[in-house]
Design an enzyme around this catalytic site. Structure first.
Site, mmCIF file in Angstrom:
data_model
loop_
_atom_site.group_PDB
_atom_site.id
_atom_site.type_symbol
_atom_site.label_atom_id
_atom_site.label_comp_id
_atom_site.label_asym_id
_atom_site.label_seq_id
_atom_site.Cartn_x
_atom_site.Cartn_y
_atom_site.Cartn_z
ATOM 1 N N GLU A 14 89.457 -67.694 56.614
ATOM 2 C CA GLU A 14 88.363 -68.070 57.515
ATOM 3 C C GLU A 14 88.569 -69.539 57.820
ATOM 4 O O GLU A 14 88.380 -70.395 56.956
ATOM 5 C CB GLU A 14 87.010 -67.799 56.836
ATOM 6 C CG GLU A 14 85.857 -67.686 57.831
ATOM 7 C CD GLU A 14 85.416 -69.031 58.358
ATOM 8 O OE1 GLU A 14 85.795 -69.372 59.506
ATOM 9 O OE2 GLU A 14 84.701 -69.733 57.646
ATOM 10 N N LEU A 15 88.941 -69.841 59.062
ATOM 11 C CA LEU A 15 89.471 -71.153 59.389
ATOM 12 C C LEU A 15 88.573 -71.890 60.379
ATOM 13 O O LEU A 15 87.383 -71.646 60.451
ATOM 14 C CB LEU A 15 90.903 -70.988 59.905
ATOM 15 C CG LEU A 15 91.820 -70.154 58.993
ATOM 16 C CD1 LEU A 15 93.203 -69.988 59.605
ATOM 17 C CD2 LEU A 15 91.895 -70.735 57.600
ATOM 18 N N GLY A 16 89.157 -72.798 61.125
ATOM 19 C CA GLY A 16 88.367 -73.673 61.986
ATOM 20 C C GLY A 16 87.905 -73.011 63.267
ATOM 21 O O GLY A 16 88.155 -71.832 63.525
ATOM 22 N N GLU B 250 88.925 -79.216 67.341
ATOM 23 C CA GLU B 250 87.735 -79.053 66.519
ATOM 24 C C GLU B 250 87.272 -80.433 66.061
ATOM 25 O O GLU B 250 88.052 -81.216 65.521
ATOM 26 C CB GLU B 250 88.032 -78.179 65.302
ATOM 27 C CG GLU B 250 86.820 -77.972 64.407
ATOM 28 C CD GLU B 250 87.134 -77.120 63.195
ATOM 29 O OE1 GLU B 250 86.219 -76.414 62.728
ATOM 30 O OE2 GLU B 250 88.285 -77.155 62.719
ATOM 31 N N PHE C 145 84.234 -81.227 64.063
ATOM 32 C CA PHE C 145 83.661 -81.214 62.718
ATOM 33 C C PHE C 145 82.824 -82.466 62.461
ATOM 34 O O PHE C 145 82.896 -83.092 61.416
ATOM 35 C CB PHE C 145 84.750 -81.052 61.657
ATOM 36 C CG PHE C 145 84.399 -80.029 60.605
ATOM 37 C CD1 PHE C 145 84.299 -78.691 60.937
ATOM 38 C CD2 PHE C 145 84.149 -80.412 59.300
ATOM 39 C CE1 PHE C 145 83.971 -77.740 59.984
ATOM 40 C CE2 PHE C 145 83.812 -79.474 58.333
ATOM 41 C CZ PHE C 145 83.719 -78.136 58.678
ATOM 42 N N GLY D 99 88.663 -72.891 55.126
ATOM 43 C CA GLY D 99 89.011 -74.291 55.329
ATOM 44 C C GLY D 99 89.623 -74.500 56.699
ATOM 45 O O GLY D 99 89.441 -73.691 57.615
ATOM 46 N N SER D 100 90.357 -75.576 56.844
ATOM 47 C CA SER D 100 90.928 -75.930 58.142
ATOM 48 C C SER D 100 92.047 -74.975 58.523
ATOM 49 O O SER D 100 92.671 -74.331 57.674
ATOM 50 C CB SER D 100 91.470 -77.361 58.098
ATOM 51 O OG SER D 100 92.641 -77.418 57.295
ATOM 52 N N GLY E 277 93.237 -80.471 43.370
ATOM 53 C CA GLY E 277 93.793 -80.740 44.680
ATOM 54 C C GLY E 277 94.640 -79.602 45.220
ATOM 55 O O GLY E 277 94.573 -78.463 44.740
#
EC number: 1.2.1.28
Length: 486
Positions: A252-254, A380, A382, A230-231, A210
């Protein structure tokens, strides 16, 4: 023998051998059925601390390995992915809800990432510099040491291997933390892959867990670079922690990527392009077309054509049925998507199709005449939702497309490609595709976003990968000792 057909790895983590995680084991659940398909090991921060020390100890010998051998290991990894493509595709369908054609794309691109990485060890690693002193001066690239990779669930193979492969090829050790929801195809797969390919013990390790495991990986003193996908919310936290510890973080994000549909294009063809950009992988792609900005002269016709196309798409279990959309990853994601849809309809959007779900299977949804204040426009999504908003002029669409905090991908459909290029220059975006939708990826191309979508191209292509996973060192050499005035 199948790559993942083994009794050695279920319920284990990979530390150079299959061992018990300090957190025990947990069930790997198939989202389409809710059934347990296997178990994977759960790591804890204690496991991370041991793994990073082990990685640092193993890295120096790996970096000293000849470039031919490191290249050969990466080529073998690519070959293994290709040879076991059908097996990997099947597990992607089961664990990640991936339809088989998109699974094939992931296998192909992941193998290409390994092949492209195999060219990095022999790449020139320095340059001679001019100097005003009687000496030889040059700059050279050296491995950073230990790289931490934190990968997401949505495209689990590509989004892990695109950092893992170049980092290994350039002489680094890697500790990978896959998303626990896809730890099999995003983690166990690569442990088995590099085990078979011949990566030495300790050089690659895989620890599902986690957020506490991710934080322990970032703060571990042996880790010098963190590659996170990820986000945006999670990425901000990763960047903040990395900054406090003076680590480089590649984020590298949303995205909230726009597809601009200019007047003059074929509306039916444009709707087909837009449908692929939004509904591929049920919209669970950072580059997904999240906003359809369509000229007011064709906006209603485009929305109707889009709705007509996707209303017929089959949704179901991609492992057992031939479908166009599989399940969303979990109930939390489904509920968030549905809330965005219902709140946007309340805000004035027209529900043209979809807006319903069965278990984790969300129907492809098209929203027409979406106001700019609607949540489906602002955020976003998704998920499999296409919001359509009209614009009247080039200046207006530039303001709309560039008005988001995100800046990942931009698509422009136009019968005047030079006007499209000029429009693209006015919109902040890391990726631009003229006369195509927003979802494109190649191992040879730089990839990354700006603004809330990340801190630029940190993956793809030799230049980006070398920049990401090496340090620059300045070196001078003199033939004799210099004489100084004191």
């Amino acid at each position: 023998m199948a790559l993942l057909d083994s009794t050695s790895w279920p319920g284990k983590i990979w530390t150079g051998s299959w061992t018990d995680g300090s957190g025990g084991a947990y069930d790997c659940v198939e989202p389409a059925t809710g059934q347990t398909i296997t178990q994977v090991g759960r790591a804890t921060p204690d496991d991370v601390r041991e793994a990073t020390r082990r990685a640092a100890a193993a890295q120096k010998a790996w970096a000293a390995t000849s470039f031919e051998e490191r290249a050969a290991v990466l080529r073998r990894a690519g070959d293994l992915l290709t040879q076991h493509g059908d097996e990997v595709r099947a597990w992607l369908s089961r664990e990640a809800g991936t339809i088989p054609p998109f699974g094939d794309f992931q296998v192909h691109t992941s193998a290409q990432e390994c092949y492209e990485a195999s060219a990095l060890p022999s790449h020139p690693y320095g340059e001679l510099l001019r100097t005003g002193a009687p000496r030889l001066s040059f700059a050279r690239r050296l491995p950073v040491g230990v790289v931490g990779v934190i990968a997401p669930f949505n495209v689990p193979t590509i989004l892990a291997i695109r950092a893992v492969a170049p980092a290994l090829a350039l002489g680094n050790s890697v500790v990978l933390k896959p998303d626990p929801r896809t730890a099999l195809v995003g983690g166990v797969l690569f442990a088995r892959l590099f085990e078979e390919a011949g990566v030495p013990e300790g050089v690659f390790q895989m620890l599902p867990g986690g957020a506490d495991v991710g934080e322990a990986l970032i703060v571990a003193p042996e880790v010098r670079v963190v590659a996170f996908t990820g986000s945006t919310k999670a990425g901000r936290a990763v960047g903040a922690i990395a900054g406090q510890h003076l680590k480089r973080a590649h984020l590298e994000l949303g995205g909230n990527s726009a597809l601009v549909v200019m007047p003059g294009v074929d509306v039916e063809k444009a709707a087909g392009v837009g449908a692929w950009g939004t509904f591929l992988n049920s919209g669970q792609i950072c580059m997904a077309t999240s906003r359809h900005l369509v000229h007011e002269s064709v906006a209603d016709a485009y929305a109707e054509a889009l709705a007509s196309r996707v209303a017929k798409l089959p949704v179901g279990d991609p492992f057992r049925e031939q479908v166009a959309l599989g399940p969303l990853i979990d109930a939390g994601q489904r509920d968030r998507v549905h809330e965005l849809v219902t709140m946007s309809v309340t805000a004035g959007a027209e529900l043209l199709t979809g807006g319903t779900y069965d278990e984790l299977f969300y129907r492809p949804t098209v929203l027409g005449r979406v106001p700019q204040q609607a949540p489906a426009y602002q955020q976003e999504i998704f998920g499999p939702v296409a919001p359509v908003t009209a614009f009247g002029s080039v200046d207006e669409v530039v303001a709309l497309a560039g008005g988001s905090e995100y800046g990942l991908s931009l698509g422009i459909l136009t019968d005047d490609v030079y006007a499209g290029l000029a429009l693209a220059e006015r919109v902040p975006a890391g990726l631009v595709h003229i006369n195509d939708q927003t979802v494109n990826d190649e191992a040879v191309a730089p990839f990354g976003g700006v603004g809330a979508s990340g801190n630029g191209s940190r993956a793809g292509g030799a230049a980006a990968n070398i920049e990401a996973f090496t340090e620059t060192q300045w070196v001078t050499l003199r033939g004799d000792l210099p004489v100084y005035p004191f």
